[in-house]
Structures are given as C-alpha cells and as structure tokens.
Scaffold this active site. Sequence first.
Site, short mmCIF file in Angstrom:
data_model
loop_
_atom_site.label_atom_id
_atom_site.label_comp_id
_atom_site.label_asym_id
_atom_site.label_seq_id
_atom_site.Cartn_x
_atom_site.Cartn_y
_atom_site.Cartn_z
CD GLU A 112 -5.73 -3.95 -7.67
OE1 GLU A 112 -5.40 -4.50 -6.61
OE2 GLU A 112 -6.69 -3.15 -7.74
CG HIS A 164 -3.39 -2.63 -4.04
ND1 HIS A 164 -4.77 -2.65 -4.14
CD2 HIS A 164 -3.10 -1.45 -3.44
CE1 HIS A 164 -5.27 -1.54 -3.63
NE2 HIS A 164 -4.28 -0.79 -3.19
CG ASN A 200 -5.91 -6.33 -3.42
OD1 ASN A 200 -5.09 -5.49 -3.05
ND2 ASN A 200 -6.52 -6.25 -4.59
CG ASP A 204 -1.34 4.97 -6.99
OD1 ASP A 204 -1.34 6.07 -6.40
OD2 ASP A 204 -1.60 3.91 -6.42
#
Length: 222
Positions: free
Chosen positions: A130, A125, A123, A62
């Site tokens: 996400e 990811h 979280n 990413d």
Amino acid sequence: MINVLKSYKELSSTVADIVEYQIQEEPLTKLILPTGSTPLGLYDELVNRELDWKHVITFNLDVYLMNVKHPESYQSYMKKNLFDRTNIYPDHCHFPFRPFSAFEDKITNSMGIDLCILGIGSNGHIAFNEPGSSFKSRTRVVNLSEQTIKDNSRFFDSIDDVPKQAITMGLGTIMESKRIILMANGNHKLNILNVAMNGEVTEDVPASILQNHNNVEVYYCD
Ligand code: GLP
C-alpha cells in the site's frame, strides 16, 4: 512506456503470448503471478493454449490473512482459475508463508524470477504494498488500506467480510524479478497508471518503483 491495447481480449492475449513464449523457451520457468479481476482473461487464454506446466514454478504475490478454503482466498482463486486447469504440480505453486525469510529464500534458491506479472490497485499498490510501503520492503504482514478494502468488497457479500490484513511480497522482492509486466484494465486505472509510470518515483505511489526497473512493460486497455 504504456502500451495501449484495443480490448480486454487483446490485453489478455498479448500477455499470454509473453508467458507462453517464456515457458516454451525455458520450461523450468519461475513466475510471479497476480490475482484480482484483471488477470482472469490471461488465465483463460493460458488454459486454452494447453501449455506444458510440468516444470514451471509459481509464486503468488500476496494472500489475504483468512481461511485458505474460503472461495475468495487467493489460494482458491488460483486453483479455480489456473492451477486446476493445467498440469502444474501443486508442490510447485507457492504462496507467501511463514517464516517469511524461508519464503524469500525459496524465491532466491529458485535462481530468481524470470517473469513477474502484476496488476495495479486504484491507489497505486502493487501486490498488497500500500502507499507508504518502503521500496526496500520484503515479504511481510500488512494492513489493507480503506480504499483497497472498499475496492475488493465487490468480491465479498459485504465490506465487513473483506479481510483487513494480508501477507504480501515486498517491493524489494518484486523488483528482483528479471522481467516485469504490469497489466491494467479499465478507464478508472488510467490516471493512477500515468502517475505511477510518468510521475515522481515515490513511496506514496508504490507502483512508481517500476520506473527504476530496466525490464518493465505496461499493458493497458480501457
Ligand atoms: C488486489 C491484489 C493486487 C491487484 C489488485 C487489482 O488488491 N492484491 O495484486 O493488482 O487487486 O485488482 P483488479 O485487477 O481486480 O483491479
């Protein structure tokens, strides 16, 4: 499924052993690489081992949507922590680019990814997929969650400086890798790691998709 290691040093050297073996066995290795604080020790280990990266091809998971020259861009991170410290060819180092179909084709045309190294966000990811990301997702632009912006603000002068968007490989893209290693460092990651690896497989917890892959190893240290 979660291998618990004694220290960050051991986490880094265990995963470095896997990467080293892979490159030695197959000099034309195709890797997917992560950023963040977790792989920093891995990259130091790999640099110290003076491997031959001449034929290695890399794809980063990413990138932030930001000026690539910024010291906190993932392009700068990779140059500083790995690429400029090895003999890898800059032309062999790929970051997600537009058109995304061409980036995806580049991965496919490389005959597939031999080894994908991942971290995990607080979280759940992976890369910047996400919670709520489709399990079929491919490379695309995403909005970062408030949690991720907060978590990553430690790398920036202020939370307002954290990019709000990124380009990430999709979960579908990542899952096509032949082998996947997930690294996690720190007690604060243990709960989400357990939820992802032992809980329900759901798009609410992107990393839980890894339970559907037949060649995944998870390494954790607190
Ligand atoms: C970022 C990256 C992820 C990485 C995560 C965890 O959000 N996009 O690929 O896994 O951070 O980072 P850290 O290792 O710093 O906890």
